[in-house]
Write a protein that holds these residues in place. Structure first.
Motif, mmCIF file in Angstrom:
data_model
loop_
_atom_site.group_PDB
_atom_site.id
_atom_site.type_symbol
_atom_site.label_atom_id
_atom_site.label_comp_id
_atom_site.label_asym_id
_atom_site.label_seq_id
_atom_site.Cartn_x
_atom_site.Cartn_y
_atom_site.Cartn_z
ATOM 1 N N UNK A 67 40.637 35.265 46.070
ATOM 2 C CA UNK A 67 39.752 35.842 45.080
ATOM 3 C C UNK A 67 40.062 37.296 44.859
ATOM 4 N N UNK A 68 39.054 38.024 44.492
ATOM 5 C CA UNK A 68 39.200 39.444 44.245
ATOM 6 C C UNK A 68 37.846 40.076 44.349
ATOM 7 N N UNK A 69 37.516 40.963 43.455
ATOM 8 C CA UNK A 69 36.244 41.647 43.484
ATOM 9 C C UNK A 69 35.477 41.347 42.217
ATOM 10 N N UNK A 70 34.214 41.050 42.340
ATOM 11 C CA UNK A 70 33.335 40.815 41.205
ATOM 12 C C UNK A 70 31.949 41.240 41.590
ATOM 13 N N UNK A 71 31.114 41.534 40.631
ATOM 14 C CA UNK A 71 29.819 42.114 40.939
ATOM 15 C C UNK A 71 28.703 41.327 40.280
ATOM 16 N N UNK A 101 34.163 43.155 49.466
ATOM 17 C CA UNK A 101 33.639 42.317 48.383
ATOM 18 C C UNK A 101 34.702 41.321 47.912
ATOM 19 N N UNK A 102 35.368 40.721 48.876
ATOM 20 C CA UNK A 102 36.417 39.741 48.593
ATOM 21 C C UNK A 102 35.779 38.466 48.062
ATOM 22 N N UNK A 103 36.269 37.961 46.940
ATOM 23 C CA UNK A 103 35.676 36.801 46.276
ATOM 24 C C UNK A 103 36.423 35.523 46.614
ATOM 25 N N UNK A 104 35.660 34.501 47.030
ATOM 26 C CA UNK A 104 36.176 33.151 47.270
ATOM 27 C C UNK A 104 35.547 32.246 46.218
ATOM 28 N N UNK A 105 36.380 31.534 45.450
ATOM 29 C CA UNK A 105 35.915 30.774 44.300
ATOM 30 C C UNK A 105 36.207 29.287 44.443
ATOM 31 N N UNK A 106 35.346 28.467 43.848
ATOM 32 C CA UNK A 106 35.611 27.035 43.736
ATOM 33 C C UNK A 106 34.858 26.490 42.538
ATOM 34 N N UNK A 166 28.972 37.813 54.603
ATOM 35 C CA UNK A 166 28.596 37.669 53.209
ATOM 36 C C UNK A 166 27.942 38.919 52.658
ATOM 37 N N UNK A 167 28.238 39.216 51.385
ATOM 38 C CA UNK A 167 27.610 40.355 50.707
ATOM 39 C C UNK A 167 26.898 39.951 49.422
ATOM 40 N N UNK A 170 31.633 33.249 46.438
ATOM 41 C CA UNK A 170 31.080 33.937 47.604
ATOM 42 C C UNK A 170 31.813 35.264 47.788
ATOM 43 N N UNK A 171 31.074 36.311 48.117
ATOM 44 C CA UNK A 171 31.649 37.641 48.315
ATOM 45 C C UNK A 171 31.496 38.050 49.769
#
Length: 394
Positions: free
Chosen positions: A37-41, A271-276, A302-303, A353-354
């Motif tokens: 992932x990456x960073x997202x807010x 704030x590393x993003x894990x996506x599915x 988790x953040x 998830x961040x």
């Protein structure tokens, strides 16, 4: 361990999201179907509401046994907000506190069905939790006490020795189990379906008057995760209490697992993003599925958390949203989706998830508290038409 077994080791809060609450968030986050992932807010702009009642662990016991049959009343907001938690429960520290509104005594009905931890060979004696006990899973088997078609209309956690319990999950299964058997180092059976559960911050749950929870399984298994690092007198009878009805309600609901087990959070990630993605929530590919609640789950790194509902290129709005910086392991709540959301064939549910990882090495998915998870447990109907797990990575 295979992926299916890993998923059944997961930890989650009480999963029926049924009471009214205030909006808690919405916004924009990164998507995708792979673990990197990456960073997202996530930001505060609408989404699912949070149910009152948070905190640490309840120390009471279940109510007295009542008569079998209808025990109900419409859902309503559960009284009180949970007290502030102490040190993390189940880690050998000080047990977190719980305010009014959590436990069988606060249900608007009289529980008649109970599944509780117990000593081997004695359903009334407590299960002894040795010191030390480190991330041990213990399974308690039960033959179903429910009549055909009986549905749950409310549930409440029974948290007995809050010093040593980390979480519990109640599974329903078609696999034959020995009633009363107790086993350690266990995972649930291959045909297991998530029915109920608790983690720090979990609340009571009351279904709305047209919704009942599916209980049509011949056997149940209560899986409890224990940690005891200091207490010589650790003994536990935690579990779950049910109010039920023998008059089935029109919308038979249950839990679908969104998320992924295939990820690694890099060292010093921020704030590393894990996506599915879940595309095709209906098992038959054609039935609209209604989402009425969500239960996000991560561990200590988790953040923030988000599940978006996408239709084509359009964002239909968030189902879950925990803004960055607000996730708490000790406050894992369930959320009502209000108004209810209909997921059509072809729609995508995108879970993100961040995580912040201050460690000098990567942290991966796993069942221990020091590992991480990325799941959203959504309550849906009609449950018979829905997939039980849904992700591009399962």
């Amino acid at each position: 361990m295979n992926r299916a077994a890993c998923v059944r080791w997961l930890l989650l809060p009480s999963m029926l999201a049924c009471t009214a609450a205030e909006p808690s968030g919405g916004g924009t986050a990164t998507g995708g179907t792979s673990a990197p992932g990456g960073t997202g807010v996530p930001t505060d702009s609408g989404g699912s509401g949070v149910v009152s009642g948070s905190g640490g662990s309840h120390s009471g016991t279940g109510g007295s046994m009542g008569a079998t049959g209808d025990a109900g009343g419409p859902g309503g907001a559960m009284g009180g907000t949970g007290g502030a938690g102490g040190a993390m429960t189940g880690a050998g520290g000080t047990a977190g506190g719980v305010g009014d509104g959590i436990g069988p005594e606060y249900l608007p009905c009289t529980p008649t069905r109970f599944f509780k931890a117990h000593a081997s060979g004695s359903p009334t004696a407590k299960y002894a939790v040795p010191n030390p006990t480190n991330d041990q899973y213990v399974c308690f088997n039960f033959k179903s006490p429910f009549a055909p078609g009986e549905q749950a209309i409310a549930t409440a956690p029974i948290i007995d020795d809050a010093r040593v319990i980390h979480h519990y999950i109640l599974y329903g299964t078609t696999s034959a189990l020995t009633d009363g058997a107790v086993s350690t180092g266990c995972t649930s059976t291959g045909a297991a379906v998530h029915v109920s559960g608790w983690a720090p911050g979990g609340q009571n749950s009351v279904m709305e008057p047209d919704v009942g929870m599916v209980l049509d399984y011949p056997y149940f298994q209560l899986q409890v995760h224990y940690n005891n690092q200091r207490y010589s007198d650790g003994a536990d009878a935690s579990g779950v209490a049910f109010c039920t009805t023998t008059t089935p309600r029109p919308n038979a609901a249950g839990i679908v697992t969104l998320g992924t087990t295939l990820f690694s959070i890099p060292a010093n990630g921020n704030d590393y993003a894990v996506n599915s993605n879940c595309t095709g929530l209906a098992a038959d590919g054609s039935t609209p599925i209604t989402v009425i609640g969500t239960s996000p789950h991560m561990h200590l790194l988790g953040t923030g958390f988000r599940t978006q509902h996408m239709r084509g290129g359009a964002n239909m709005g968030d189902l879950s949203n925990v803004p960055l910086g607000t996730w708490s392991f000790d406050g894992q709540r369930h959320y009502k989706v209000d108004p209810r959301r209909q997921v059509m064939p072809g729609d995508t549910l995108r879970t993100t998830c961040y995580f912040d990882n201050p460690n000098p090495s990567a942290v991966n998915f796993g069942p221990r508290t020091s590992d991480e998870m990325c799941f959203d447990f959504i309550t849906v109907f009609p449950y018979a038409a829905a997939k039980k797990t849904c992700s591009s990575l399962f």
